[in-house]
Structures are given as structure tokens and as C-alpha cells.
Design a protein around this motif. Structure first.
Motif, PDB file in Angstrom:
ATOM      1  N   ALA A  83       0.846  -1.205   0.000  1.00 53.95           N
ATOM      2  CA  ALA A  83       0.000   0.000   0.000  1.00 53.95           C
ATOM      3  C   ALA A  83       0.876   1.249   0.000  1.00 53.95           C
ATOM      4  O   ALA A  83       2.009   1.234   0.494  1.00 53.95           O
ATOM      5  N   LYS A 140      -3.643   1.609  -5.110  1.00 51.88           N
ATOM      6  CA  LYS A 140      -2.678   1.331  -4.043  1.00 51.88           C
ATOM      7  C   LYS A 140      -2.711   2.332  -2.896  1.00 51.88           C
ATOM      8  O   LYS A 140      -2.176   2.073  -1.827  1.00 51.88           O
ATOM      9  N   LYS A 168      -3.584   4.467   0.302  1.00 50.04           N
ATOM     10  CA  LYS A 168      -4.368   4.362   1.540  1.00 50.04           C
ATOM     11  C   LYS A 168      -4.208   5.700   2.245  1.00 50.04           C
ATOM     12  O   LYS A 168      -3.087   6.110   2.563  1.00 50.04           O
TER      13      LYS A 168
END
Ligand code: UDP
Length: 426
Positions: A224, A256, A258
Motif C-alpha cells: 500500500a 494502491k 491508503k
């Protein structure tokens, strides 16, 4: 009968309780500063009494932290949360309670270190009534803040007048960055003495956790791209700029990114309303699936978040110092921040992070993406950030510098007193 202890210091922070839960209801950097400065100076042998107002009936009056350091809560107005802009009328009561405490305990404080303009007023009034050395830390300057906010409160005139009188009359103002020192001269007054001593951070608490270990603990996958914000929900923190920037990130399309937005809030209060505003923007931009609001992050868990992040973003419109930036740097996480005051001092662009114009989501998106695109550069920036914090921003070194300042001011006051008595005797 007064007990005169030369090393006794009253650290006054009417509006920022050093024992408060940090991260909501106006409890942020000032509370951390007062607590950490109190503890650092206590370690060096000073007797630190940290005075604040009681803001809840259940709060105990005296909270011991260390044999030489305690929080003392004085009854001032109703025992409930009162916003900073509404506290001024209660200050005479705080002053009277402080004097009563001294009298009842048989104590006298030769040094009074005040924090924020409200406490500056208390210190200046106290100085009219008893001999003392006053040191002041502003934390925030009305003359700078009111240039960056849309709404100017009624109290502004009073605040600006107290801030000017404070700079011109106290024994020394502690500016926490060279930028603040410059603003004091240009925007407040050419008179008065200042010394630059920065804020600090806890080098043990922040740093030392490998990124993957921290991610495992938080349930964040190794691949992430974690973009992290932590701080109060306040419009001047510019969280909307961050959300809009993430919406433009090229890594969003790859699924990807976050986005973690940490910080506490209370429904119905100003921070609750800002949190609602940010949640709405997140939903409007279709970022709900990639955004997490973990709430107020206690310092027992906060180090995991800093260490897990690829980049920490501080998008403030105005930031007097910005403890979050140095906490992230201590954790070896690069910072993308607004090109404003304290952040211009703590962050070295292209070395420990990047600066972008405040409110400019396009520039923030570009800066965040540059770091997310290059993990080895991210790590280099992280290492350099940690080095910078170790050299310049530990609470121990802040404590030593304040201690030296107090001693110098005491010596100068003693010399002045001696000169005056010699003149009178001649
Ligand atoms: N903070 C925290 N938990 C939260 C939000 C903030 O512990 O959920 C702390 C953060 O670690 C930092 C302080 O609050 O020590 C914020 O200080 P800063 O100078 O960055 O901003 P301020 O609140 O003074 O505007």
C-alpha cells in the motif's frame, strides 16, 4: 511567610492543560510543549509547577508527574470546555486564584514562563503585583494567523494589543523558529528581547520501528502507498487540500493509495463540524474505500502510524511550529508540508521532505506522488529527517537551552538589583 526557592518556575498555560488528552478540543502542540518543557526542566533540577484552568468538574486539582513537576488546575469560570476566543473575561479570576494558591502554599515563583497570549496577560498583570522574571512563548501569533483565516473573531483587537505589550515588556520572548522571530519584528514590534529556542520531540518514542512491522500491527499491506495526516480537525489545518490532492494521485488509479486521517473530534463541536466537512469531501471525491479515520491517536499507538506511512502530510494554512512534522521526521518518514512559517524551518526541501504552497492541492499531489514513486528516495529523505531531528529538536536540548536562558535572566536581574542598591546607597 514565603518559601523562596530560586529554582521554582510557574509554567502558565491557562488554555492548554499539560495533562489533557491530546488531539481534540483545542488540545494540541501547546499542551505537548508545556508538558514536555515542564518534564525536561524538572529533570534538570528546576521545580516546575504547570498552571492551567479546570475545564471539567471531575478533574483533580493537582496531578503529580515527577518529584519536581506537577499540573495545578485553578478554578476559573465554569468547569467546562471554553474555547480560547471566549476565555479573556475569566483571566482576572485566574490571576486571583494563582495569587491565592501562592499565599496558601507559602510559595513564590521568581520565574513565570507564560504560554499563548491569554497567559501572557496573566504574567504581565502578576508582574505589576510582585517581582518576577517573565519569559513568554506565543505558540500562535494573531498578527500572522488573522492573515490566513476568513473569520476574524471579536477578541482579535484585544489579542493583538496584548501580544504587542507582551513583546515590549516581558524579560524574554522565546520564538520557536527564525521565521517567528522575523514576524515578531515585522508584524508586532521592533522593541523587546527575543531568543530562538525551537520545540522538541521525543526521540525514544518516535523512530526505531521498521515500516513493515508497524504495518503488520496496523493491518496495512506492504504494497500500500500510505499517506498519513494526524492533528486536530480545524479548517486552518487544510485537511481538504490533502483529500483533494490524494484524489489526483496517479497511484489512486492503481488502487494502491491508503489515506489515513488521524485526530479526535466531538460531534456538535467545531472539530466535529470540520470532521463532517472532510467526510463529505471524501465521499464527493469517491475516496471512501481508501480512506480511514482512526480517530484520536494516543501516543501509545501514534508511533506505529508514523512508521507505517510512506509520507506524512501537513497541509496547514498557517503553522506556528508544527510538532507533527518533527514527530514524522523522527520516525524516518518524509514530510510534505505547506510552505509556511514553522514548517519552513523544520523541513529542508528535497532533503527531509517537500514544501508546497498552502491550499494548492495540485502542488501537494505532485509532491506526494514524487515520494510515492521512489521508495529508495523516500528512505533517504527519512534517514535525513531523523538526523535533523536528533541534531536540532530533542526535548532534552530544548530543556537545556531554556534552563540556560532562565539562569542568564536571573543573573541579569540580580546584577540590576545590585546596581540599583549601590546607586541608592551612594
Ligand atoms: N496529536 C495526538 N493525537 C492525535 C492528534 C494529534 O497525539 O490524534 C498530537 C501530535 O502528535 C502533536 C500534537 O498533537 O504532538 C499536535 O501538535 P502540532 O504542533 O502539530 O499542532 P497544533 O495542535 O499545535 O496545531
Amino acid at each position: 511567610m514565603f518559601q523562596t526557592t530560586q529554582n521554582r518556575v510557574a509554567l502558565i498555560s491557562v488554555d492548554g492543560d499539560p495533562s489533557a488528552k491530546i488531539g481534540q478540543e483545542e488540545a494540541g502542540g501547546q499542551n505537548v510543549y508545556v508538558h514536555q518543557v515542564g518534564m525536561a526542566l524538572a529533570e534538570q533540577g528546576w521545580q516546575m509547577d504547570m498552571f492551567t484552568r479546570r475545564s471539567c468538574p471531575r478533574q483533580t486539582t493537582i496531578v503529580p508527574h515527577h518529584p519536581n513537576c506537577r499540573t495545578i488546575r485553578l478554578n476559573t469560570g465554569p468547569a467546562e470546555f471554553i474555547g480560547r476566543d471566549h476565555l479573556f473575561d475569566y483571566l482576572p479570576e485566574f490571576l486571583a486564584e494563582f495569587q491565592k494558591f501562592q499565599q496558601q502554599q507559602g510559595l513564590y515563583y521568581p520565574i513565570v514562563h507564560t504560554n499563548y497570549w491569554l497567559s501572557a496577560w496573566v504574567g504581565m498583570e502578576l508582574k505589576k503585583r510582585q517581582p518576577l522574571i517573565q519569559v513568554h512563548t506565543y505558540h500562535s501569533l494573531g498578527a500572522v494567523k488573522y492573515r490566513s483565516v476568513g473569520h476574524i473573531p471579536v477578541i482579535a483587537i484585544q489579542r493583538l494589543a496584548v501580544e504587542q505589550a507582551c513583546l515590549e515588556t516581558v524579560d524574554c520572548v522565546v520564538a520557536t523558529s527564525p521565521q517567528e522571530q522575523k514576524h515578531l519584528r515585522i508584524l508586532v514590534s521592533y522593541n523587546g528581547r527575543t531568543e530562538m529556542i525551537p520545540c522538541g520531540t521525543d526521540l525514544q518514542k518516535f523512530g526505531g520501528l521498521p515500516r513493515l512491522e508497524a504495518r503488520e500491527k496496523l493491518g496495512i499491506t506492504p504494497d500500500a502507498k500510505m499517506v498519513f495526516y494526524v492533528g486536530r480537525f480545524d479548517q486552518r489545518k487544510g485537511i481538504d487540500t490533502l483529500v483533494k490532492a490524494v484524489a489526483q494521485s496517479t497511484f489512486r488509479d492503481e488502487g494502491k493509495v491508503k489515506l489515513v486521517i488521524g485526530g479526535g473530534s466531538c460531534p456538535g463541536y467545531i472539530d466535529g463540524m470540520e470532521r463532517d466537512r472532510i467526510t463529505t469531501i471524501v465521499a464527493e471525491l469517491g475516496l471512501e474505500d481508501i480512506t480511514i479515520f482512526p480517530g484520536r491517536l494516543d501516543h501509545s499507538v501514534l508511533p506505529y502510524y508514523y512508521s507505517a506511512a510512506d509520507v506524512c502530510v501537513v497541509p496547514s494554512h498557517y503553522e506556528p511550529f508544527g510538532l507533527v512534522a518533527i514527530e514524522a521526521m523522527a520516525s524516518q518518514t518524509p514530510v510534505v508540508a505547506s510552505d509556511v512559517r514553522g514548517l519552513q524551518f523544520t523541513i529542508v526541501p528535497e532533503v527531509t521532505g517537500l514544501l508546497a504552497p498552502p491550499k494548492n492541492d495540485v502542488a501537494f499531489a505532485a509532491a506526494i506522488d514524487r515520494i510515492l514513486a521512489n521508495p529508495s528516495w523516500r528512505d533517504e529523505l527519512g534517514v535525513a529527517g531523523r538526523e535533523r531531528v536528533e541534531i536540532a529538536f530533542s526535548w532534552n536540548s530544548v530543556g537545556s537551552r531554556l534552563s540556560q536562558l532562565y539562569l542568564r535572566l536571573m543573573m541579569q536581574a540580580a546584577e540590576q538589583y545590585q546596581n540599583q542598591t549601590q546607586i541608592l546607597a551612594a
